[in-house]
Each structure stands twice: as C-alpha cells, then as structure tokens.
Design a protein around this motif. Structure first.
Motif, PDB file in Angstrom:
ATOM      1  N   SER A   9       0.800  -1.223   0.000  1.00  0.00           N
ATOM      2  CA  SER A   9       0.000   0.000   0.000  1.00  0.00           C
ATOM      3  C   SER A   9       0.834   1.274   0.000  1.00  0.00           C
ATOM      4  N   SER A 139      -0.868   7.428  -3.466  1.00  0.00           N
ATOM      5  CA  SER A 139      -1.675   7.697  -4.657  1.00  0.00           C
ATOM      6  C   SER A 139      -1.089   7.031  -5.897  1.00  0.00           C
ATOM      7  N   LEU A 142      -2.242   3.464  -5.703  1.00  0.00           N
ATOM      8  CA  LEU A 142      -3.682   3.360  -5.987  1.00  0.00           C
ATOM      9  C   LEU A 142      -3.984   3.616  -7.459  1.00  0.00           C
ATOM     10  N   GLN A 143      -3.251   4.513  -8.090  1.00  0.00           N
ATOM     11  CA  GLN A 143      -3.412   4.747  -9.518  1.00  0.00           C
ATOM     12  C   GLN A 143      -3.019   3.507 -10.316  1.00  0.00           C
ATOM     13  N   LYS A 146      -5.516   0.245  -9.931  1.00  0.00           N
ATOM     14  CA  LYS A 146      -6.877   0.298 -10.475  1.00  0.00           C
ATOM     15  C   LYS A 146      -6.948  -0.372 -11.850  1.00  0.00           C
ATOM     16  N   ILE A 158      -5.743   3.413   4.752  1.00  0.00           N
ATOM     17  CA  ILE A 158      -5.961   4.072   3.460  1.00  0.00           C
ATOM     18  C   ILE A 158      -7.419   3.973   3.042  1.00  0.00           C
ATOM     19  N   SER A 163     -10.448   7.965   4.169  1.00  0.00           N
ATOM     20  CA  SER A 163     -11.724   8.260   3.508  1.00  0.00           C
ATOM     21  C   SER A 163     -12.725   8.869   4.487  1.00  0.00           C
ATOM     22  N   PHE A 207      -6.790  13.967  -5.662  1.00  0.00           N
ATOM     23  CA  PHE A 207      -7.457  12.678  -5.844  1.00  0.00           C
ATOM     24  C   PHE A 207      -8.682  12.544  -4.947  1.00  0.00           C
ATOM     25  N   HIS A 210      -9.392   9.013  -3.800  1.00  0.00           N
ATOM     26  CA  HIS A 210      -8.516   8.396  -2.798  1.00  0.00           C
ATOM     27  C   HIS A 210      -8.771   8.956  -1.402  1.00  0.00           C
ATOM     28  N   TYR A 211      -9.070  10.255  -1.333  1.00  0.00           N
ATOM     29  CA  TYR A 211      -9.190  10.928  -0.042  1.00  0.00           C
ATOM     30  C   TYR A 211     -10.480  11.740  -0.051  1.00  0.00           C
TER      31      TYR A 211
END
Length: 296
Positions: A9, A139, A142-143, A146, A158, A163, A207, A210-211
C-alpha cells in the motif's frame, strides 16, 4: 525467490532477522559468493534484496502482458542474455542489500520495485507503516492497481481512515499545514521536509477518489497551496513531476523495441507514458536495440 513486486500500500517496510543460535551456513559455497563482503562473517545472511530504481517498475514488470496470459511477466536478471537487453545506457542500476539473522534491520521505502532471494532460513519479523508525508506514493500505488485484475492488500488506514472527512479535515490537514509553517525553508533539511509535506498535500488535493472530503474543503486546500509560502515549493515543475509520476500507463506499447527520437532514449506518447516496448518469450520481455520509428 520472490520476484519483482511493490509492497502492498505504498508503505515503509522494516524487516529484522531474529538471531539464530549456532548458525550453520556454507560460507565458501557458490551461493555465498553472491553476498561475500556485504555481511558480517559472524552472522548468517538470510535474504538478499535486489532493488530497482523508483521509476523502473514498468521496465522490470509488464503488468498488462501478465493480465493477458495470467502469469507473472518480468525480467529474469539471472537468465537474460545480453542481446535480449536494450542499449547499456538504457539499463536501470540495481542495488542490493542483505538481511542478516541478528543483524541490523532493513527499511524499504515506498514503491521501490524489488526481488528477494532467500539465502538461509530464519524467523523474520516485519513492521509496515503508511507515512502521512508520503501520500503521493500511496496515490501512485492506488493509480497503478486500479488497472490490475487482482487488487492487492489495501490497509484500512488508506481505505477507511483516509476516507473519513473528519480525520482528513479535523486532524491530518491541520497537522500537515501546521508542520509546514514551522519550517525554515532556507535550511536544507527543513526544505526537504517541506517538499514531503507539499507532495502529500498536493496528493490530497488531486485525488477525490482516494481521499474523501467536502468539495469546499478541497477547494480551500487548493487555494492555500497556490499561495505563499506553499508556492515556494509547489512550483509548476514540482507539480508536473508529481503529475507524471501518477500518470501510470494502462497499456504496454508493443512495437518490439525501444524507440529513440532525436537523440533521446524514448518517445513520449499521448498518455504520458513511454513507447518502450518488448516482445516476450517464456513470459520474459526481450528488448531490442533502439529504433528511430515503428517501421524499423
């Protein structure tokens, strides 16, 4: 052998090999020659870590080809003839580190592609931590994932904590902003800390997926980052570097070789990626010499 991968992560990983009572290992064996001079001869080497540069993941591991064939597609550095590689100046520089039983802990930074070879058995203890000063690396991960067929482990910090708008707006954002205002940007160490804080704040602003935070809070954050003193670090070039870091490619371009254009090694294409491509044999990429166009 654990082949090329990223940690789960975008976190830091600290690993320690516990001491072994009366260790027995073949110091003169062929395997030991891999790490002679790197370890304390009184301790037992347990794992050999091979690190690629931060931006070398797509060179070492070809995720899109793996999605097609259902197998890991990666460069095997131990079974790769020289003529399967591109020109020497295009090769990444690999670094190695040895984890010893009873030796110093090893800390791996976020998103460094690495392979691990087990040399001897021991009990290894590890601790993993997501750092709020490296949310730009969270990020990036996470990008990238996906587009993967299977999603790796994403920590609750995360997926849940970051969130929660109450945590973001009530704790994390005020903490990062407060830290930044206490820095003396004329000091080199403080400036590096400021760059880390700004990279995380820019990720939080960039993002929404993401957040999670209210639109008004994100707009206020963007406005804050565009003004003094943040704009001393968040220059257009600084933001462009992060934007390109996050612009991970979805498709691996397969022209059959690495392109060079007007003396450069690679050609930029529409999605911000590189036209660096390969053909495959036994699930391994085979690069050719540099070409000037697709027809070649």
């Amino acid at each position: 052998v654990t082949w090329w991968h990223l940690d789960d992560s975008g976190e830091f990983v600290m690993q320690t090999g516990l001491p072994i009572k009366n260790p027995v290992w073949e110091k003169a064996s062929e395997k030991a020659s891999l790490y002679q001079g790197l370890v304390d001869p009184t301790r037992c080497p347990t794992k050999l870590f091979i690190y690629g540069p931060p931006d070398s993941y797509d060179w070492l591991v070809h995720d899109d080809e793996a999605d097609v064939c259902g197998k890991l597609v990666a460069l095997n550095i131990f079974q790769c003839p020289d003529d399967n590689l591109p020109d020497a100046e295009d090769l990444p520089i690999l670094r190695i580190a040895v984890l010893e039983a009873g030796g110093m802990p090893l800390v791996s930074p976020p998103n460094i592609p690495h392979a691990v070879i087990t040399l001897n058995e021991c009990v290894m203890v590890e601790q993993r931590r997501v750092c709020n000063l490296f949310l730009d690396e969270v990020s990036y991960l996470l990008q990238k994932v996906k587009y993967w067929r299977l999603t790796p482990i994403i920590y609750d910090y995360i997926g849940v904590t970051l969130s929660d708008e109450n945590v973001l707006c009530g704790e994390l954002l005020p903490s990062l902003v407060s830290q930044f205002h206490r820095l003396d940007l004329s000091n080199d160490d403080d400036k590096r800390m400021g760059e880390r804080i700004c990279a995380s704040l820019y990720a939080l602003a960039s993002f929404p997926a993401h957040y999670l935070m209210p639109d008004s809070s994100r707009s206020s954050l963007k406005s804050t980052l565009s003004g003094a003193p943040f704009n001393k670090i968040l220059t257009p070039s600084f933001k462009l570097k992060l934007d390109l870091h996050w612009a991970v490619r979805r498709f691996w371009k397969k022209a059959g070789c690495v392109l060079s254009v007007e003396g450069t090694n690679t050609e930029l294409v529409e999605d911000g990626g590189h036209m660096g491509s390969a053909v495959y044999r036994d699930f391994q990429p085979i690069f050719g010499p540099s070409r000037s166009n697709l027809a070649q």
